[in-house]
Motif scaffolding. Structure first.
Motif, PDB file in Angstrom:
ATOM      1  N   LYS A  55     -13.299 -55.689 -54.111  1.00 13.69           N
ATOM      2  CA  LYS A  55     -13.333 -55.614 -52.748  1.00 13.69           C
ATOM      3  C   LYS A  55     -12.534 -56.491 -52.040  1.00 13.69           C
ATOM      4  CE  LYS A  55     -16.573 -53.707 -51.131  1.00 13.69           C
ATOM      5  NZ  LYS A  55     -16.972 -52.429 -50.617  1.00 13.69           N
ATOM      6  N   LYS A 112      -6.435 -49.719 -43.225  1.00 11.66           N
ATOM      7  CA  LYS A 112      -7.631 -49.490 -42.568  1.00 11.66           C
ATOM      8  C   LYS A 112      -8.828 -49.194 -43.314  1.00 11.66           C
ATOM      9  CE  LYS A 112      -9.341 -46.665 -38.576  1.00 11.66           C
ATOM     10  NZ  LYS A 112     -10.373 -46.380 -39.188  1.00 11.66           N
ATOM     11  N   HIS A 113      -8.650 -48.141 -44.470  1.00 13.09           N
ATOM     12  CA  HIS A 113      -9.706 -47.962 -45.373  1.00 13.09           C
ATOM     13  C   HIS A 113     -10.377 -49.287 -46.033  1.00 13.09           C
ATOM     14  CE1 HIS A 113     -11.916 -46.080 -48.634  1.00 13.09           C
ATOM     15  NE2 HIS A 113     -11.087 -46.850 -49.638  1.00 13.09           N
ATOM     16  N   CYS A 114      -9.604 -50.035 -46.516  1.00  6.84           N
ATOM     17  CA  CYS A 114      -9.893 -51.196 -46.888  1.00  6.84           C
ATOM     18  C   CYS A 114     -10.972 -52.146 -45.700  1.00  6.84           C
ATOM     19  CB  CYS A 114      -8.915 -52.357 -47.165  1.00  6.84           C
ATOM     20  SG  CYS A 114      -7.831 -51.461 -48.588  1.00  6.84           S
ATOM     21  N   LYS A 115     -10.528 -52.139 -44.777  1.00  8.14           N
ATOM     22  CA  LYS A 115     -11.294 -52.784 -43.580  1.00  8.14           C
ATOM     23  C   LYS A 115     -12.472 -51.991 -43.251  1.00  8.14           C
ATOM     24  CE  LYS A 115      -7.107 -55.022 -41.257  1.00  8.14           C
ATOM     25  NZ  LYS A 115      -6.574 -54.820 -40.068  1.00  8.14           N
ATOM     26  N   ASP A 116     -12.518 -50.930 -43.362  1.00  7.09           N
ATOM     27  CA  ASP A 116     -13.640 -49.933 -43.156  1.00  7.09           C
ATOM     28  C   ASP A 116     -14.733 -50.019 -44.115  1.00  7.09           C
ATOM     29  OD1 ASP A 116     -12.361 -48.948 -40.462  1.00  7.09           O
ATOM     30  OD2 ASP A 116     -11.896 -47.088 -41.415  1.00  7.09           O
ATOM     31  N   SER A 117     -13.998 -50.215 -45.388  1.00  7.67           N
ATOM     32  CA  SER A 117     -15.000 -50.535 -46.494  1.00  7.67           C
ATOM     33  C   SER A 117     -15.478 -51.933 -46.601  1.00  7.67           C
ATOM     34  CB  SER A 117     -14.274 -49.987 -47.681  1.00  7.67           C
ATOM     35  OG  SER A 117     -13.884 -48.637 -47.651  1.00  7.67           O
ATOM     36  N   SER A 118     -15.327 -52.635 -45.769  1.00  4.58           N
ATOM     37  CA  SER A 118     -15.650 -54.089 -45.694  1.00  4.58           C
ATOM     38  C   SER A 118     -15.112 -54.978 -46.760  1.00  4.58           C
ATOM     39  CB  SER A 118     -17.385 -54.154 -45.773  1.00  4.58           C
ATOM     40  OG  SER A 118     -17.856 -53.836 -44.713  1.00  4.58           O
TER      41      SER A 118
END
Length: 339
Positions: free
Chosen positions: A210, A231-237
């Protein structure tokens, strides 16, 4: 006093571990084992210089620039001298590629069977602020006949030909992590005894994580695929963790899971990291630990090098995260093809 504590074993030293592993190879003659010991010795010396750098005025800029066009720090120069001297005096290495030298370095050991590519002091911009820095090294078996100097063909081998690779991290404790293609093991330095002791046997990196590590100061020049993955990483917390020392970021993600990214950008169209003495050795280590490394499209270890200081993008870390990043980049290529 608890007498049981007095009898506790100290642990397995690096020298003893290397000797035992050599016994696993019936045709081994000891040169590679001695070479690893030479690197460990130089690492101890560099560790000493780093620890006292603020006391004897060896921190700060040296005043020159290296072949990369980067300002050299005094400790860059010191580390380069120490490692080259150790490899030359050891007698096992015919040729060296160093980040700090434009040309390949001939050691004078024409009978030497190995070539070493090395970044003597990674993350040197962090020296003056007491942030973790490191050394990265890669070892190849020479392909030219012994009895003469090594040549460019010996140096420009793909990462799949590495016989060993490793790094040293100089941080809250000093660790040496290396592989010879049979797993990854980490050793922590015990300064009062002057020895590296096995502390992290058979390192296995988590399949996912994570944490993402990328310099988002360059986000305006990320390609659409890289931007979409971030962006995917951020959206996945996910947690963003970026130290600015490659070894330190890689080491954390190796142990805890995550992905380190240095992509191609408008400023650095081929990425910024060097293939031979940064990307290849760490790719070898991460694969041996169950992870993955690529330039976004191709396995890092399969890239055919063209120059000693060649740069390449890198996506390295937990296997599932690297594969996710590759998928975003593949989608970018598909969409560009449609247009």
């Amino acid at each position: 006093m608890d007498h049981n504590r007095l009898a506790l074993p100290v642990g397995t030293t690096l020298d003893r571990f290397i000797m035992r592993k050599q016994e696993d190879f019936p045709y081994a003659t000891g040169e590679l084992s001695q070479l690893l010991r030479d690197i460990a010795l130089a690492a101890k010396i560099v560790n000493r210089e780093i620890n006292r750098s603020g006391l004897i005025d060896i921190a700060g800029a040296y005043g020159n620039r290296n072949v990369q066009g980067e300002d050299q720090q005094k400790l860059d120069v010191i580390a380069n001298i120490r490692f080259i001297r150790a490899l030359r005096n050891g007698g096992e290495v015919c040729t060296i590629i160093s980040e700090e030298d434009e040309d390949i370095i001939q050691t004078g050991n024409t009978q030497g069977k190995y070539v070493v590519a090395i970044d003597p002091l990674d993350g040197s911009s962090n020296i003056d602020v007491n942030v973790s820095i490191g050394t990265i090294f890669s070892i190849y078996r020479r392909i030219s006949p012994t009895g003469r100097e090594g040549n460019s063909a010996d140096c420009l081998q793909p990462g799949t030909h590495q016989v060993a690779a490793g790094y040293v991290i100089y941080g809250s404790s000093t660790m040496l992590v290396y592989t010879t293609g049979n797993g990854v093991n980490g050793f922590t330095y015990e300064p009062s005894l002057g020895e590296f002791f096995l502390s992290h046997p058979d390192i296995q990196t988590p399949k996912t994580g994570k944490v993402y590590s990328i310099n988002e100061g360059s986000s305006e020049s990320f390609s659409p695929g890289v931007a979409a993955f971030v962006k995917h990483c951020k959206d996945s917390s996910f947690s963003a963790r970026y130290i600015g020392s490659l070894v330190a970021d890689f080491h954390r993600n190796l142990l805890k899971g995550g992905i380190y990214i240095y992509p191609a950008t408008a400023k650095d169209k081929n990425g910024k990291l060097r293939l031979m003495y940064e990307c290849n050795p760490l790719a070898f280590i991460v694969e041996q630990a169950g992870g993955k490394s690529s330039n976004g499209e191709q396995r890092t270890l399969e890239i055919e090098p063209k120059t000693c200081h060649e740069r390449c993008p890198v996506f390295i870390g937990s296997r599932e995260l690297v594969e996710q990043a590759e998928a975003f980049l593949a989608q970018e290529i598909q969409e560009a093809t449609k247009e």
